[in-house]
Design a protein around this motif. Structure first.
Motif, PDB file in Angstrom:
ATOM      1  N   ALA A 261      -8.869   2.601   1.754  1.00 34.55           N
ATOM      2  CA  ALA A 261      -7.659   1.784   1.758  1.00 34.55           C
ATOM      3  C   ALA A 261      -7.941   0.346   2.169  1.00 34.55           C
ATOM      4  N   LEU A 262      -8.935   0.148   3.005  1.00 40.86           N
ATOM      5  CA  LEU A 262      -9.218  -1.198   3.492  1.00 40.86           C
ATOM      6  C   LEU A 262      -9.994  -2.037   2.485  1.00 40.86           C
ATOM      7  N   SER A 263     -10.283  -1.459   1.325  1.00 39.77           N
ATOM      8  CA  SER A 263     -10.988  -2.234   0.306  1.00 39.77           C
ATOM      9  C   SER A 263     -10.049  -3.139  -0.489  1.00 39.77           C
ATOM     10  N   VAL A 264      -8.743  -2.976  -0.291  1.00 38.49           N
ATOM     11  CA  VAL A 264      -7.761  -3.794  -1.010  1.00 38.49           C
ATOM     12  C   VAL A 264      -6.871  -4.511   0.006  1.00 38.49           C
ATOM     13  N   ARG A 265      -6.139  -5.478  -0.479  1.00 38.24           N
ATOM     14  CA  ARG A 265      -5.205  -6.241   0.359  1.00 38.24           C
ATOM     15  C   ARG A 265      -3.919  -5.453   0.529  1.00 38.24           C
TER      16      ARG A 265
ATOM     17  N   GLN B 166      -5.976  -8.701   4.894  1.00 35.04           N
ATOM     18  CA  GLN B 166      -6.983  -8.952   3.875  1.00 35.04           C
ATOM     19  C   GLN B 166      -7.952  -7.777   3.773  1.00 35.04           C
ATOM     20  N   PRO B 167      -8.674  -7.652   2.634  1.00 34.25           N
ATOM     21  CA  PRO B 167      -9.632  -6.548   2.495  1.00 34.25           C
ATOM     22  C   PRO B 167     -10.630  -6.518   3.651  1.00 34.25           C
ATOM     23  N   GLY B 168     -10.855  -5.315   4.156  1.00 35.75           N
ATOM     24  CA  GLY B 168     -11.766  -5.140   5.271  1.00 35.75           C
ATOM     25  C   GLY B 168     -11.119  -5.248   6.627  1.00 35.75           C
ATOM     26  N   LYS B 169      -9.860  -5.746   6.685  1.00 34.47           N
ATOM     27  CA  LYS B 169      -9.151  -5.903   7.938  1.00 34.47           C
ATOM     28  C   LYS B 169      -8.128  -4.771   8.102  1.00 34.47           C
ATOM     29  N   PRO B 170      -7.939  -4.283   9.330  1.00 33.45           N
ATOM     30  CA  PRO B 170      -6.964  -3.200   9.528  1.00 33.45           C
ATOM     31  C   PRO B 170      -5.533  -3.701   9.362  1.00 33.45           C
ATOM     32  N   CYS B 171      -4.649  -2.792   9.025  1.00 37.48           N
ATOM     33  CA  CYS B 171      -3.240  -3.141   8.909  1.00 37.48           C
ATOM     34  C   CYS B 171      -2.654  -3.418  10.285  1.00 37.48           C
ATOM     35  N   ARG B 172      -1.597  -4.242  10.286  1.00 35.47           N
ATOM     36  CA  ARG B 172      -0.898  -4.566  11.522  1.00 35.47           C
ATOM     37  C   ARG B 172       0.587  -4.315  11.343  1.00 35.47           C
ATOM     38  N   ARG B 173       1.256  -4.113  12.460  1.00 39.42           N
ATOM     39  CA  ARG B 173       2.697  -3.902  12.412  1.00 39.42           C
ATOM     40  C   ARG B 173       3.387  -5.184  11.969  1.00 39.42           C
ATOM     41  N   ARG B 174       4.303  -5.058  11.025  1.00 41.23           N
ATOM     42  CA  ARG B 174       4.988  -6.225  10.471  1.00 41.23           C
ATOM     43  C   ARG B 174       6.345  -6.410  11.122  1.00 41.23           C
ATOM     44  N   ILE B 175       6.631  -7.651  11.502  1.00 36.97           N
ATOM     45  CA  ILE B 175       7.918  -7.994  12.109  1.00 36.97           C
ATOM     46  C   ILE B 175       8.607  -9.006  11.207  1.00 36.97           C
ATOM     47  N   GLY B 176       9.824  -8.744  10.797  1.00 37.19           N
ATOM     48  CA  GLY B 176      10.553  -9.658   9.928  1.00 37.19           C
ATOM     49  C   GLY B 176      10.694  -9.084   8.536  1.00 37.19           C
ATOM     50  N   VAL B 177      11.677  -9.628   7.788  1.00 42.01           N
ATOM     51  CA  VAL B 177      11.953  -9.116   6.444  1.00 42.01           C
ATOM     52  C   VAL B 177      11.626 -10.132   5.374  1.00 42.01           C
ATOM     53  N   ASP B 178      11.293 -11.366   5.785  1.00 44.02           N
ATOM     54  CA  ASP B 178      10.957 -12.373   4.792  1.00 44.02           C
ATOM     55  C   ASP B 178       9.437 -12.472   4.676  1.00 44.02           C
ATOM     56  N   ASP B 179       8.993 -13.538   4.028  1.00 43.11           N
ATOM     57  CA  ASP B 179       7.560 -13.701   3.844  1.00 43.11           C
ATOM     58  C   ASP B 179       6.850 -14.127   5.119  1.00 43.11           C
ATOM     59  N   GLY B 180       7.601 -14.513   6.129  1.00 43.85           N
ATOM     60  CA  GLY B 180       6.970 -14.865   7.396  1.00 43.85           C
ATOM     61  C   GLY B 180       6.530 -13.605   8.118  1.00 43.85           C
ATOM     62  N   VAL B 181       5.253 -13.378   8.187  1.00 45.79           N
ATOM     63  CA  VAL B 181       4.713 -12.144   8.735  1.00 45.79           C
ATOM     64  C   VAL B 181       4.054 -12.448  10.067  1.00 45.79           C
TER      65      VAL B 181
ATOM     66  N   PRO C 135      -3.915   2.728   7.861  1.00 50.85           N
ATOM     67  CA  PRO C 135      -3.314   1.734   6.972  1.00 50.85           C
ATOM     68  C   PRO C 135      -1.906   2.148   6.543  1.00 50.85           C
ATOM     69  N   HIS C 136      -1.156   1.167   6.045  1.00 52.25           N
ATOM     70  CA  HIS C 136       0.168   1.458   5.519  1.00 52.25           C
ATOM     71  C   HIS C 136       0.048   2.343   4.273  1.00 52.25           C
ATOM     72  N   PRO C 137       1.025   3.219   4.036  1.00 54.47           N
ATOM     73  CA  PRO C 137       0.945   4.124   2.878  1.00 54.47           C
ATOM     74  C   PRO C 137       0.777   3.386   1.557  1.00 54.47           C
ATOM     75  N   GLY C 138       1.453   2.245   1.403  1.00 53.62           N
ATOM     76  CA  GLY C 138       1.317   1.511   0.150  1.00 53.62           C
ATOM     77  C   GLY C 138      -0.094   1.034  -0.105  1.00 53.62           C
ATOM     78  N   ARG C 139      -0.826   0.817   0.951  1.00 52.67           N
ATOM     79  CA  ARG C 139      -2.218   0.380   0.785  1.00 52.67           C
ATOM     80  C   ARG C 139      -3.078   1.514   0.235  1.00 52.67           C
ATOM     81  N   PHE C 140      -2.792   2.742   0.676  1.00 55.00           N
ATOM     82  CA  PHE C 140      -3.484   3.900   0.114  1.00 55.00           C
ATOM     83  C   PHE C 140      -3.191   4.026  -1.376  1.00 55.00           C
ATOM     84  N   ASP C 141      -1.917   3.845  -1.742  1.00 53.35           N
ATOM     85  CA  ASP C 141      -1.534   3.970  -3.153  1.00 53.35           C
ATOM     86  C   ASP C 141      -2.243   2.912  -4.004  1.00 53.35           C
TER      87      ASP C 141
END
Length: 234
Positions: A177-181, A188-203, A212-218
């Motif tokens: 999963a960490l091979s993709v963004r 970024q690829p190679g970096k672990p996922c982090r908890r996201r705060i906010g609903v806009d593009d400001g992360v 990783p987040h489930p969408g990253r596995f998909d």
């Protein structure tokens, strides 16, 4: 140097500066014994730039005073210090867990450099390739499969859970999963996922997630499935 080498050095010095010649047999014997005692640990010559005759000749050329054994020993000590100052200890080729062998190889390399039988090893610049790796280290790396032995990797797993989960997934044949963004937390690829705060593009990220987040596995799975199709089309 050996006693015969000391005698040869005295004969050479006598040809350049007759003041050092002793005609009396007893005085010549005492002179040879004195020079040999003081220059016993000084080599006559080394493969890398040291020559006692050159040091003696340089003193006779530049000094009005009669040469003494110290006038050969001092340049030798400067030669040793200069070589050790330019030397950076290379990584020993032995097992790092064998402390005695590791220390012995380091000390042996330093002695060889100081004695003039080996060239100083300078620190290598950081490169992206694997040029210049010691063949013994390369063979050991192939033997264990990684620069981190399996036992150490298992011991480190509790302290880096994201890495451990990634390695376990790859070992089971699952996509990395960490091979993709990550499209959710923007990791970024190679970096672990982090908890996201906010609903806009400001992360904003807080502590990294262990998984990783489930969408990253998909996304990683879909890209993995597309690779055989692209190879077949090519």
């Amino acid at each position: 140097m050996h006693r015969r080498e000391t005698a040869a050095l005295l004969a050479y010095v006598g040809r350049l500066d007759p003041r050092t010649i002793r005609t009396d047999q007893g005085e010549a014997r005492d002179q040879l014994a004195q020079w040999h005692d003081l220059l016993d640990d000084v080599p006559m010559a080394t493969p890398h730039g040291w020559d006692a005759c050159v040091a003696a000749r340089q003193h006779i050329r530049t000094s009005p005073y009669q040469i003494l054994p110290a006038d050969v020993a001092r340049p030798w000590e400067r030669y040793r210090r200069d070589r050790l100052a330019r030397h950076s200890d290379p990584t020993p080729s032995v097992d790092p867990d064998d402390q005695a062998a590791w220390t012995a190889e380091l000390a042996g390399t330093r002695r060889a450099v100081a004695a003039g039988t080996a060239q100083p090893v300078q620190a290598r610049a950081i490169t992206s390739g694997r040029e210049g790796i010691d063949p013994k280290l390369e063979a050991r790396l192939r033997e264990i499969g990684s620069c981190i032995p399996p036992a150490v990797r298992i011991a480190l797993a509790p302290y880096r859970p994201a890495r451990a989960a990634r390695e376990a997934a790859v070992a089971q044949g699952m996509p990395d999963a960490l091979s993709v963004r990550c499209e959710w937390c923007m990791a970024q690829p190679g970096k672990p996922c982090r908890r996201r705060i906010g609903v806009d593009d400001g992360v904003r990220g807080t502590a990294p997630r262990d998984t990783p987040h489930p969408g990253r596995f998909d996304l990683a799975t879909s890209q993995r499935l597309q690779q055989p199709e692209q190879s077949a089309m090519a």
